[in-house]
Design a protein around this motif. Structure first.
Motif, PDB file in Angstrom:
ATOM      1  N   MET A 175      33.760  65.052  41.772  1.00  0.00           N
ATOM      2  CA  MET A 175      33.178  64.400  42.960  1.00  0.00           C
ATOM      3  C   MET A 175      32.068  65.254  43.548  1.00  0.00           C
ATOM      4  O   MET A 175      32.262  66.434  43.798  1.00  0.00           O
ATOM      5  CB  MET A 175      34.280  64.208  44.003  1.00  0.00           C
ATOM      6  CG  MET A 175      33.850  63.363  45.167  1.00  0.00           C
ATOM      7  SD  MET A 175      34.858  63.694  46.625  1.00  0.00           S
ATOM      8  CE  MET A 175      33.926  65.002  47.412  1.00  0.00           C
ATOM      9  N   THR A 184      15.981  62.606  42.267  1.00  0.00           N
ATOM     10  CA  THR A 184      17.407  62.510  41.993  1.00  0.00           C
ATOM     11  C   THR A 184      17.959  63.883  41.653  1.00  0.00           C
ATOM     12  O   THR A 184      17.366  64.609  40.866  1.00  0.00           O
ATOM     13  CB  THR A 184      17.651  61.615  40.770  1.00  0.00           C
ATOM     14  OG1 THR A 184      16.739  60.538  40.836  1.00  0.00           O
ATOM     15  CG2 THR A 184      19.067  61.129  40.700  1.00  0.00           C
ATOM     16  N   PRO A 185      19.094  64.233  42.237  1.00  0.00           N
ATOM     17  CA  PRO A 185      19.692  65.515  41.881  1.00  0.00           C
ATOM     18  C   PRO A 185      19.984  65.566  40.382  1.00  0.00           C
ATOM     19  O   PRO A 185      20.282  64.548  39.767  1.00  0.00           O
ATOM     20  CB  PRO A 185      20.998  65.535  42.672  1.00  0.00           C
ATOM     21  CG  PRO A 185      20.862  64.502  43.708  1.00  0.00           C
ATOM     22  CD  PRO A 185      19.877  63.500  43.211  1.00  0.00           C
ATOM     23  N   MET A 186      19.887  66.756  39.839  1.00  0.00           N
ATOM     24  CA  MET A 186      20.182  66.939  38.426  1.00  0.00           C
ATOM     25  C   MET A 186      21.693  66.901  38.250  1.00  0.00           C
ATOM     26  O   MET A 186      22.430  67.530  39.002  1.00  0.00           O
ATOM     27  CB  MET A 186      19.662  68.319  38.022  1.00  0.00           C
ATOM     28  CG  MET A 186      19.209  68.401  36.610  1.00  0.00           C
ATOM     29  SD  MET A 186      17.572  67.701  36.441  1.00  0.00           S
ATOM     30  CE  MET A 186      16.598  69.020  37.132  1.00  0.00           C
ATOM     31  N   ARG A 187      22.144  66.167  37.281  1.00  0.00           N
ATOM     32  CA  ARG A 187      23.589  66.184  37.002  1.00  0.00           C
ATOM     33  C   ARG A 187      23.808  66.908  35.692  1.00  0.00           C
ATOM     34  O   ARG A 187      23.158  66.612  34.698  1.00  0.00           O
ATOM     35  CB  ARG A 187      24.122  64.767  36.867  1.00  0.00           C
ATOM     36  CG  ARG A 187      24.151  64.067  38.171  1.00  0.00           C
ATOM     37  CD  ARG A 187      25.186  62.976  38.259  1.00  0.00           C
ATOM     38  NE  ARG A 187      25.126  62.517  39.646  1.00  0.00           N
ATOM     39  CZ  ARG A 187      24.140  61.743  40.100  1.00  0.00           C
ATOM     40  NH1 ARG A 187      23.215  61.305  39.290  1.00  0.00           N
ATOM     41  NH2 ARG A 187      24.092  61.411  41.366  1.00  0.00           N
ATOM     42  N   ALA A 188      24.725  67.846  35.722  1.00  0.00           N
ATOM     43  CA  ALA A 188      25.060  68.535  34.475  1.00  0.00           C
ATOM     44  C   ALA A 188      26.443  69.136  34.632  1.00  0.00           C
ATOM     45  O   ALA A 188      26.801  69.598  35.716  1.00  0.00           O
ATOM     46  CB  ALA A 188      24.042  69.642  34.179  1.00  0.00           C
ATOM     47  N   ALA A 189      27.189  69.092  33.573  1.00  0.00           N
ATOM     48  CA  ALA A 189      28.524  69.683  33.530  1.00  0.00           C
ATOM     49  C   ALA A 189      29.385  69.237  34.715  1.00  0.00           C
ATOM     50  O   ALA A 189      30.199  69.989  35.216  1.00  0.00           O
ATOM     51  CB  ALA A 189      28.419  71.209  33.495  1.00  0.00           C
ATOM     52  N   GLY A 190      29.173  68.010  35.146  1.00  0.00           N
ATOM     53  CA  GLY A 190      29.999  67.480  36.226  1.00  0.00           C
ATOM     54  C   GLY A 190      29.500  67.818  37.615  1.00  0.00           C
ATOM     55  O   GLY A 190      30.024  67.331  38.611  1.00  0.00           O
ATOM     56  N   PHE A 191      28.479  68.656  37.705  1.00  0.00           N
ATOM     57  CA  PHE A 191      27.946  69.035  39.012  1.00  0.00           C
ATOM     58  C   PHE A 191      26.701  68.226  39.331  1.00  0.00           C
ATOM     59  O   PHE A 191      26.022  67.726  38.439  1.00  0.00           O
ATOM     60  CB  PHE A 191      27.538  70.509  39.032  1.00  0.00           C
ATOM     61  CG  PHE A 191      28.672  71.461  38.915  1.00  0.00           C
ATOM     62  CD1 PHE A 191      29.238  72.007  40.047  1.00  0.00           C
ATOM     63  CD2 PHE A 191      29.151  71.838  37.669  1.00  0.00           C
ATOM     64  CE1 PHE A 191      30.278  72.914  39.943  1.00  0.00           C
ATOM     65  CE2 PHE A 191      30.193  72.737  37.561  1.00  0.00           C
ATOM     66  CZ  PHE A 191      30.763  73.277  38.697  1.00  0.00           C
ATOM     67  N   GLU A 192      26.435  68.159  40.617  1.00  0.00           N
ATOM     68  CA  GLU A 192      25.159  67.631  41.072  1.00  0.00           C
ATOM     69  C   GLU A 192      24.387  68.817  41.609  1.00  0.00           C
ATOM     70  O   GLU A 192      24.887  69.557  42.447  1.00  0.00           O
ATOM     71  CB  GLU A 192      25.405  66.673  42.229  1.00  0.00           C
ATOM     72  CG  GLU A 192      25.106  65.267  41.886  1.00  0.00           C
ATOM     73  CD  GLU A 192      25.223  64.379  43.106  1.00  0.00           C
ATOM     74  OE1 GLU A 192      24.910  64.822  44.225  1.00  0.00           O
ATOM     75  OE2 GLU A 192      25.646  63.233  42.901  1.00  0.00           O
ATOM     76  N   PHE A 193      23.179  68.989  41.129  1.00  0.00           N
ATOM     77  CA  PHE A 193      22.425  70.155  41.559  1.00  0.00           C
ATOM     78  C   PHE A 193      21.233  69.741  42.394  1.00  0.00           C
ATOM     79  O   PHE A 193      20.361  69.035  41.929  1.00  0.00           O
ATOM     80  CB  PHE A 193      21.934  70.954  40.361  1.00  0.00           C
ATOM     81  CG  PHE A 193      23.043  71.569  39.579  1.00  0.00           C
ATOM     82  CD1 PHE A 193      23.591  72.773  39.966  1.00  0.00           C
ATOM     83  CD2 PHE A 193      23.548  70.926  38.465  1.00  0.00           C
ATOM     84  CE1 PHE A 193      24.612  73.345  39.245  1.00  0.00           C
ATOM     85  CE2 PHE A 193      24.576  71.499  37.732  1.00  0.00           C
ATOM     86  CZ  PHE A 193      25.109  72.705  38.130  1.00  0.00           C
ATOM     87  N   ALA A 194      21.228  70.160  43.600  1.00  0.00           N
ATOM     88  CA  ALA A 194      20.084  69.887  44.454  1.00  0.00           C
ATOM     89  C   ALA A 194      20.143  70.872  45.588  1.00  0.00           C
ATOM     90  O   ALA A 194      21.026  71.706  45.650  1.00  0.00           O
ATOM     91  CB  ALA A 194      20.136  68.478  44.973  1.00  0.00           C
ATOM     92  N   ARG A 195      19.190  70.753  46.471  1.00  0.00           N
ATOM     93  CA  ARG A 195      19.201  71.647  47.610  1.00  0.00           C
ATOM     94  C   ARG A 195      19.897  70.959  48.760  1.00  0.00           C
ATOM     95  O   ARG A 195      19.768  69.775  48.969  1.00  0.00           O
ATOM     96  CB  ARG A 195      17.774  71.987  47.996  1.00  0.00           C
ATOM     97  CG  ARG A 195      17.021  72.546  46.818  1.00  0.00           C
ATOM     98  CD  ARG A 195      16.067  73.578  47.211  1.00  0.00           C
ATOM     99  NE  ARG A 195      14.990  73.044  48.021  1.00  0.00           N
ATOM    100  CZ  ARG A 195      14.204  73.816  48.742  1.00  0.00           C
ATOM    101  NH1 ARG A 195      14.394  75.096  48.770  1.00  0.00           N
ATOM    102  NH2 ARG A 195      13.220  73.290  49.421  1.00  0.00           N
TER     103      ARG A 195
END
Ligand SMILES: Nc1nc2c(c(=O)[nH]1)N[C@H]1C(S)=C(S)[C@@H](COP(=O)(O)OP(=O)(O)OC[C@H]3O[C@@H](n4cnc5c(=O)[nH]c(N)nc54)[C@H](O)[C@@H]3O)O[C@H]1N2
Ligand SMILES: Nc1nc2c(c(=O)[nH]1)N[C@H]1C(S)=C(S)[C@@H](COP(=O)(O)OP(=O)(O)OC[C@H]3O[C@@H](n4cnc5c(=O)[nH]c(N)nc54)[C@H](O)[C@@H]3O)O[C@H]1N2
Ligand code: SF4
Ligand code: SF4
Ligand code: SF4
Ligand code: SF4
Ligand code: SF4
Ligand SMILES: [Mo]
Lengths: 317, 891, 208
Positions: free
Chosen positions: A1, A289-300
């Motif tokens: 999540m 759009t936030p980057m999604r990788a390995a189940g994470f959402e990456f953004a600031r």
């Protein structure tokens, strides 16, 4: 999540200058389209309206392209946009615009002395030129939507509704432009009334398209942060006050009231302003759009900006 | 622009030197193009870093050229001092500055030289150990402190690590440790003493499958990288560790008997009446019970000692009751085993918020992973040798040690290692840096092999300060302004000097002089220690004259400095030894030894002058230059591994003067031979030589033991109680509870844990962001920008659910207030990565100084909540408590 | 011809920002410009929440969107697969900035100082300004070029060299023997946003 407060980076490269360009291209293209329709459907009675529409198009689009040029990092190199016409919507767009401007200029020119003769007389040639021009006006109006829609990371823009929205807004603002001038040139009241009614219908349709557009943006996970930014975030005032109140509600009410004179002019000017705000809202509402990788959402994380350092005291020297 | 001639030269060179933006001392290479420093990289030749570097080191060009750097001597013209007072600094000449300073110092010397107080920053640790200490000796003052350094990060940790590992800190043997347990430290994850090298080692360990457990109230970098994050309540690591020891000893019955018998004082027999060792009448050596000969023996009787693992010895008793000289006595280990029984997982859960089941499980994991009994064979100078393989390591630092239970907490955590024999052997908890070494073969220096005292316990040969952690000093009537002489286990303390009745206290304790001059070398103690107002009003304003060597006008200079001297930064000066003493910031592990130096990559700009050179100049003007040289010779012995040979000794008889470059050269030649002086070492910036495996895994090559039963604390407690009673019978000034001086580890609550007022429902603490060093780097715009990239640096980190309960949202401005009514302002950043009853603050933020505009006004100033009084002081080590109970409300 | 790529091991990476800073210093990028960047992510609910850093840079895509949208041909691919901007051809329309699915591009209109306005530039800033203007240019789009200049000097990319976790490996994807080919194959290497079809050449290894 993913955590709800994660917010992507805001699109900040294209702002007012590009919004102005998108807007003016819309007004120009819309006015031209309206002008051609008036000619095709209205005949001689609507000639003035048609002329105003056609006359409006070139300066609007031309001024618009100046805004576009002004936004370029190196405007002196602008001619390079045609170096690679195949794949870029900017290249395609500039070709469309140029053709449109040429056609519209010819169209305009033929209504001016000493060329006035041929077109006024040769109705079918005029209609042919009008239809050809209208095709490019149409492309001018919608290509900007396609241009934005090509951006992979900004989900707010990646929808077929955007060209539709731009199209509707273009027609409406084009009509508003025509109305302001037509009124000042003393056009028949009945004609003004009719245009107002048509514009009101278009406005209602625009409200509908806009609502669907924003609703869709909100519903789609990728573009939800953008929708929130527009509905309740930092861009909300442009959206609610600029687009909804000035651009849609007030003109619609005034048009439905059917009053002419200053009120019509104010309504139409507000409507035009709303058109500008619409483009701006959609541009700066864009969030990567936030980057999604390995189940994470990456953004600031969205948070208050720390103060930009002001000049401190320099140690004595 | 006062650029040197170099700027006119066309050039492009890389100069090897050593970073100085934190105390890790990474070897770096600095690029100079046409006279301008443009890039920094790691120096692959230096074991400290091995070509890698951190974000702060990389950003250093902005430190060198910051337009806000102090470039000329400055004089305060506003006599009023205090926070928020405009000092009205004016530029003066060096001559004027030196005249002023020397006149004041001469007067001080005549009156009582002890009125001089040296304050220094830990960040420039290499200068503290040499120049600062040397000058203090030469001038004749015992008074100094490093403000937040030590009291936040080490009084407990360094003391205990010194006793247990002859090292300043401990670190897992990352190359082989299968289960590192991190208790409140970022070692290997962006901070600690060897940050960069440790990060490489920790990453390698992750890659081969080592599994870390991190105890931390927040999901720090090390918790994110760990296999398991155990959110723990601040200040309770000691209870946690004792719980784990209890699970090992009493639930699982697991301990490394060989290790405990031959490498600890666990078998020493203790008499029940007073807790003292049973001793041999003649030699006074403690006795152990030989189970084969069924009689007591002195601890180092050859029949009961095993120096190397493969040595043979009689079995000795760890458990049971034995009669010696008619006294029924028991081994210390058994007492410990009994003692920890009260730390049941359920009891510990109540303290730490960690479920009892988790404690049991982790205890089991430790037992399984320790592989007690397993060995490996290593290649030593004497051929292959078997040593124990113990791939678990519990380690700790600033987080777990910053509490009123500091000393015992650190020891309790380390006790986990000693129970399973995982200390200074393959895979276990190692002294950091390389604590043991016989030196560069041709010269035998630096020599730092520890040795046992009469009681068989481990003694440091190389240490960062003169006063080694063991044996304890005997408490003496005080001579120092912080009464330090009375306290046997600390380096310095804050609760005395921060007391509003400090001077009254000095009367009572019969200190015949008062604070007079303060020399500050770098530290921004107004911000780095605790509540700024207390530090300024109670302490700093008591000095009549303060001069400060600085790079910037920080909050300290603004508030109290009379003179500011423009120091060079690390890129503009020589430092003779930075990776030594190796116990401070030399990497652990099998890589080579490396003696790194610092050399200027650019001539000092403007009128900046090297602190070291200025101190020599001041010494000369005071007529103590050769005393200063002698002091430098003297401090070399303990710090840099052996005395200076006559040939290279600095001149003590007044016949010769040395430039600072010569001082560096002499130290190098003395340590590494005439051919390895400055000219040689400057080419690579470092002198390296191979490390022996038996120096890396030294435990089973050294005849010393470590204590698990602290018999000597009983004496210390009695002595300290007695001396305090002499001066202050009613405990009006010092009411610390000396009963914590006892032989066995316990956990004591902080005020944070006993706060009764339910309004104060949250625990506040701080952590280190990898992008910032303490209070220092916030003015670097690169680092400021990079810190903004990190989502959790500038905000007050709070759990989303807790915030929701209080109606607080992301980005809200809030007040955080402690029970003493001190409060700070900041904005909130929400997260799931923090124990819900905690608030976390990064670094030292919230600068207000007018002369540091990039730093100014960003983040919350946590330290304003830190109270430096008795209730927040660890009686055992006088460490500062830096957790607090707070309430939070919208501003 | 080599086809250069990079692997970033998220298990090794501990989010220290050294790569981002090394890039900044090596390429003298002005404020707000991060050719290399470290993003932060958080997942899950306490106490099972996890944090992870994601270092990003230009992926040197095989099928780069930035190149597709570029009207001028300023964005081009070198023979060894590196996507570059020809500053003399770029008109600074920023379309590539908006179209890059990875946020890897930055258009810089004016060079700005890191210090408050009104101060004279420090020697270092003078230098960075000159360097930037000469190499990257103003009013044009800029991005990571896999440290083309450093590699010409036989060095690794700055971000690779700095990384203390050794999380970053640079190499030739076409060489099946290269370390990065091996890592991608054996350690479940993946790329970001594979769905957009740009075929990135920066691969990631899973965080755990
Ligand atoms: N809230 C909070 N408080 C803390 C900490 C924390 O992380 N958070 N950390 C604590 C710890 S463990 C410590 S050790 C202390 C550290 O506290 P300090 O020892 O005060 O160290 P720094 O804050 O790093 O500040 C270093 C100062 O030295 C100056 N300086 C740097 N290089 C030089 C130089 O070459 N010459 C001179 N003359 N000056 C120089 C810098 O300008 C800066 O002002 O703070 C403690 N306090
Ligand atoms: N990047 C960087 N590196 C540095 C420094 C720096 O300022 N920045 N400073 C240098 C100095 S002076 C020092 S002393 C070292 C310090 O090095 P470390 O001690 O390794 O660094 P910290 O980040 O302070 O580690 C404290 C950790 O403990 C957690 N913590 C806080 N309170 C508690 C507690 O009660 N229990 C537990 N279990 N955890 C707790 C914090 O969340 C944090 O993650 O680093 C040195 N290196
Ligand atoms: S860890 Fe410290 S010494 Fe090493 S590069 Fe970073 S700031 Fe410099
Ligand atoms: S330098 Fe390495 S460890 Fe640090 S953030 Fe970049 S990739 Fe991760
Ligand atoms: S990452 Fe973006 S900028 Fe880089 S090549 Fe791919 S599309 Fe272009
Ligand atoms: S900004 Fe330059 S590189 Fe980018 S699309 Fe426009 S012309 Fe091409
Ligand atoms: S390869 Fe070079 S340019 Fe690209 S991100 Fe790394 S350091 Fe920056
Ligand atoms: Mo520290």
């Amino acid at each position: 999540m993913g955590s709800a407060k994660l917010d992507g980076q805001v699109q900040s490269d294209w702002r007012w200058l590009i919004a102005a360009y998108l807007f003016l291209a819309g007004v120009g293209g819309g006015a031209y389209l309206a002008g051609v329709v008036a000619d095709l459907a209205g005949g001689a009675e609507w000639m003035l309206v048609s002329k105003i529409g056609v006359f409006l198009s070139v300066p609007c689009v031309l001024i618009g392209t100046f805004f576009l040029l002004a936004d370029l990092g190196t405007p002196t190199h602008a001619w390079r946009v045609w170096m690679k016409p195949g794949t870029s919507w900017i290249a395609r767009g500039t070709i469309i615009i140029v053709i449109f401007m040429i056609l519209a200029a010819v169209h305009t020119a033929f209504w001016i002395w000493p060329f006035a003769g041929p077109l006024e007389v040769n109705e079918s040639a005029r209609h042919f030129l009008g239809i050809l021009g209208a095709l490019f006006a149409f492309l001018t109006v919608i290509y900007t939507g396609l241009l934005l829609g090509y951006s992979q990371p900004i989900a707010l823009w990646r929808t077929a509704l955007l060209p539709v929205l731009f199209f509707v807004s273009a027609i409406s603002t084009g009509l508003m432009g025509i109305m302001i001038i037509a009124q000042s040139m003393g056009i028949a009241v009945a004609q003004l009334d009719l245009m107002e009614n048509i514009d009101a219908v278009i406005l209602v349709f625009e409200v509908f398209v806009l609502a669907v557009y924003v609703y869709n943006a909100y519903r789609t996970l990728e573009s939800r942060p953008s929708a929130q930014r527009i509905l309740s975030g930092p861009v909300a005032s442009y959206f609610w006050l600029g687009v909804v109140v000035c651009g849609l509600a007030i003109p619609l009410i005034l048009e439905l009231m059917g009053r002419h004179g200053a009120i019509l002019t104010i309504g139409a000017l507000l409507g035009l302003f709303g058109g500008l705000c619409l483009r701006f809202t959609i541009l700066v509402g864009g969030i990567y759009t936030p980057m999604r990788a390995a189940g994470f959402e990456f953004a600031r994380i969205h948070r208050p900006k720390d103060p930009i350092p002001a000049m401190g005291k320099l140690p004595p020297s | 622009m006062a650029l040197t001639n170099a700027s006119k030269v066309k050039e492009d060179v890389w100069i090897p030197t050593c970073c100085g933006q934190c105390y890790c001392m990474c070897g770096i290479k600095v690029r100079r193009q046409d006279g301008v420093v443009t890039e920094v990289e790691g120096n692959p030749d230096a074991p400290t870093g091995r070509g890698k570097i951190c974000v702060k080191g990389l950003a250093s060009p902005h430190l060198l050229y910051d337009p806000y750097r102090v470039n000329y001597p400055l004089k305060r013209t506003n006599p009023e001092k205090g926070i928020g007072v405009d000092p009205k600094f004016v530029r003066i000449s060096w001559e004027e500055a030196m005249d002023l300073i020397v006149a004041k110092m001469k007067a001080c010397q005549e009156k009582d030289s002890r009125g001089l107080y040296f304050q220094a920053t830990t960040t420039q640790a290499s200068e503290i150990r040499y120049g600062v200490t040397g000058f203090m000796r030469a001038f004749g003052t015992p008074n100094y402190w490093v403000s937040g350094g030590g009291l936040h990060c080490g009084n407990g940790a360094h003391f205990m690590n010194g006793i247990m590992h002859v090292a300043w800190s401990i670190i897992p043997d990352f190359a082989h440790c299968r289960l590192p347990l991190n208790f409140g430290c970022s070692k290997g994850h962006g901070a600690g003493h060897v940050a960069v090298q440790n990060a490489t080692q920790a990453a390698d360990a992750r890659a081969w499958g080592s599994r870390t457990i991190t105890f931390d109230p927040m999901q720090s970098a090390q918790a994110s990288k760990a296999h398991e994050w155990v959110p723990i309540r601040v200040g309770t690591d000691g209870a946690m560790a004792l719980g784990l020891v209890n699970v090992l000893l009493n639930d699982l019955g697991v301990w490394d008997a060989e290790y405990l018998k031959y490498k600890t004082n666990g078998p020493y027999l203790v008499r029940p009446s007073d807790g003292r060792y049973m001793r041999d009448k003649e030699t006074k050596k403690p006795l152990v019970w030989d189970l084969v000969d069924k009689r007591p023996k002195v601890h180092n009787d050859p029949s009961v000692t095993r120096v190397q693992y493969e040595d043979q010895a009689h079995d000795v008793a760890l458990l049971g009751e034995y009669e010696v000289d008619g006294v029924q006595c028991r081994p210390g280990f058994e007492l410990l085993k009994e003692h920890v029984k009260k730390y049941t997982p359920e009891y510990v859960e109540g303290i730490t918020f960690v479920p009892a089941s988790t404690i049991r499980r982790i205890g089991k994991q430790i037992a399984e992973n320790a592989e007690i009994g397993a060995t490996v064979t290593i290649e030593t100078d004497e051929g292959p040798k078997k040593i124990p393989k113990r791939p678990i390591a519990a380690h700790f630092f600033r987080g777990s040690q910053g509490h009123v239970n500091s000393g015992w907490t650190c020891l309790s955590i380390d006790m986990i290692n000693h129970m399973v024999g995982a200390a200074d052997t393959w895979g276990g908890a190692m002294g950091l840096g390389a604590a043991v070494g016989a030196g560069y073969k041709p010269t035998g220096k630096p020599y730092q092999i520890p040795y046992p005292d009469n009681d068989g316990l481990l003694m440091c040969r190389a240490w960062v300060y003169d006063h080694v952690p063991y044996p304890l000093r005997k408490p003496k009537p005080p001579t120092r302004l912080d009464l330090h002489d009375m306290f046997p286990t600390s380096i310095y303390n804050a609760f005395t000097i921060m007391n509003p009745k400090w001077f009254e206290m000095l009367d009572v304790f019969k200190i015949p002089y008062r604070p007079d001059i303060m020399i500050n070398f770098g530290s921004n103690s107004v911000m780095t220690m605790g509540n700024a107002e207390i530090v300024t009003e109670n302490f700093l304003k008591k000095f009549k004259f303060i001069f400060s060597f600085q790079l910037y006008i920080t909050e300290f200079e603004e508030a109290v400095a009379d003179i500011v001297l423009p120091d060079t930064c690390f890129l503009e000066r020589y430092t003779p030894a930075v990776s030594f003493p190796s116990t401070f910031s030399h990497p652990t592990g099998e890589d080579d030894w490396g003696w790194t130096i610092r050399q200027p990559v650019i001539e000092p700009m403007y009128e900046r002058r090297d602190f070291n050179v200025v101190m020599m100049d001041i010494s000369k003007r005071l007529g103590i230059l050769h005393k200063y040289y002698k002091a430098l010779n003297d401090v070399t012995v303990v710090r840099y591994g052996g005395a200076m040979s006559d040939e290279y000794k600095l001149c003590e008889d007044g016949s010769e003067e040395h430039t600072w470059e010569e001082v560096v050269d002499r130290m190098l030649k003395d340590r590494f031979g005439p051919e390895h002086g400055l000219e040689h070492v400057r080419k690579k910036g470092v002198f390296t030589w191979p490390k022996r495996k038996e120096d890396v895994y030294w435990k089973w090559f050294n005849p010393s033991r470590v204590p698990i039963y602290f018999e000597y604390f009983i004496d210390a407690g009695e002595q300290i109680t007695e001396i305090c009673r002499q001066f202050d019978p009613e405990k009006k000034y010092i009411g610390l509870d000396w009963s914590v001086f006892k032989p066995l580890a316990d956990w004591y609550p902080c005020p944070t844990h006993t706060e009764k007022n339910p309004e104060f429902d949250l625990h506040a603490f701080y952590w280190r962001a990898v992008t910032q060093t303490n209070s220092m780097t916030q003015q670097n715009p690169y680092l400021d920008e990079m810190s903004q990239e990190d989502t959790i640096v500038f905000g007050i980190q709070m759990h989303s659910r807790t915030a929701a309960g209080k109606g607080i949202k992301e980005g809200d401005l809030v007040w955080v207030e402690n029970p003493e009514g001190k409060k700070i302002k900041g904005w909130v950043t929400l997260s799931e990565g923090i124990e819900p009853s905690h608030l976390a603050f990064a670094a030292i933020l919230g600068h207000w100084g007018e002369y540091m505009p990039i730093a100014k006004g960003k983040g919350a100033f946590f330290n304003d909540l830190v109270m430096m009084d008795e209730p927040h002081t660890d009686p055992l080590t006088l460490n500062q408590d830096i957790c607090c109970r707070v309430k939070i409300y919208k501003a | 011809m080599a086809r250069y790529g990079m692997v970033i091991d998220l298990n090794r990476c501990y989010g220290c920002y050294a790569c981002a800073m090394a890039c900044k210093v090596a390429n003298r990028t002005p404020p707000g410009v991060f050719w290399a960047r470290v993003l932060r992510g958080e997942m899950g609910v306490f106490p099972n929440s996890v944090r992870q850093a994601l270092p990003v840079l230009c992926n040197q895509c095989e099928e780069p969107d930035c190149m597709k949208v570029c009207p001028t041909g300023a964005t081009y691919k070198t023979d060894d697969g590196i996507v570059r901007v020809d500053k003399d051809k770029c008109i600074g329309c920023a379309y590539c900035v908006i179209a890059c699915p990875y946020g890897a591009r930055y258009k810089v209109d004016d060079w700005k100082s890191y210090f408050p306005e009104g101060l004279p530039l420090s020697p270092y800033e003078e230098h960075t300004k000159q360097y930037w203007e000469q190499k990257s240019g103003l009013g044009v789009s800029t991005k990571c070029d896999f440290c083309i200049d450093r590699r010409a000097e036989g060095k690794e990319p700055a971000c690779v060299q700095a990384c203390s976790a050794k999380a970053r490996v640079f190499g030739d994807l076409d060489d099946p023997e290269s370390e990065i080919s091996y890592l991608i194959k054996t350690k479940r290497g993946f790329v970001l946003r594979p769905e957009v079809g740009t075929e990135p050449k920066v691969y990631y290894l899973p965080p755990r």
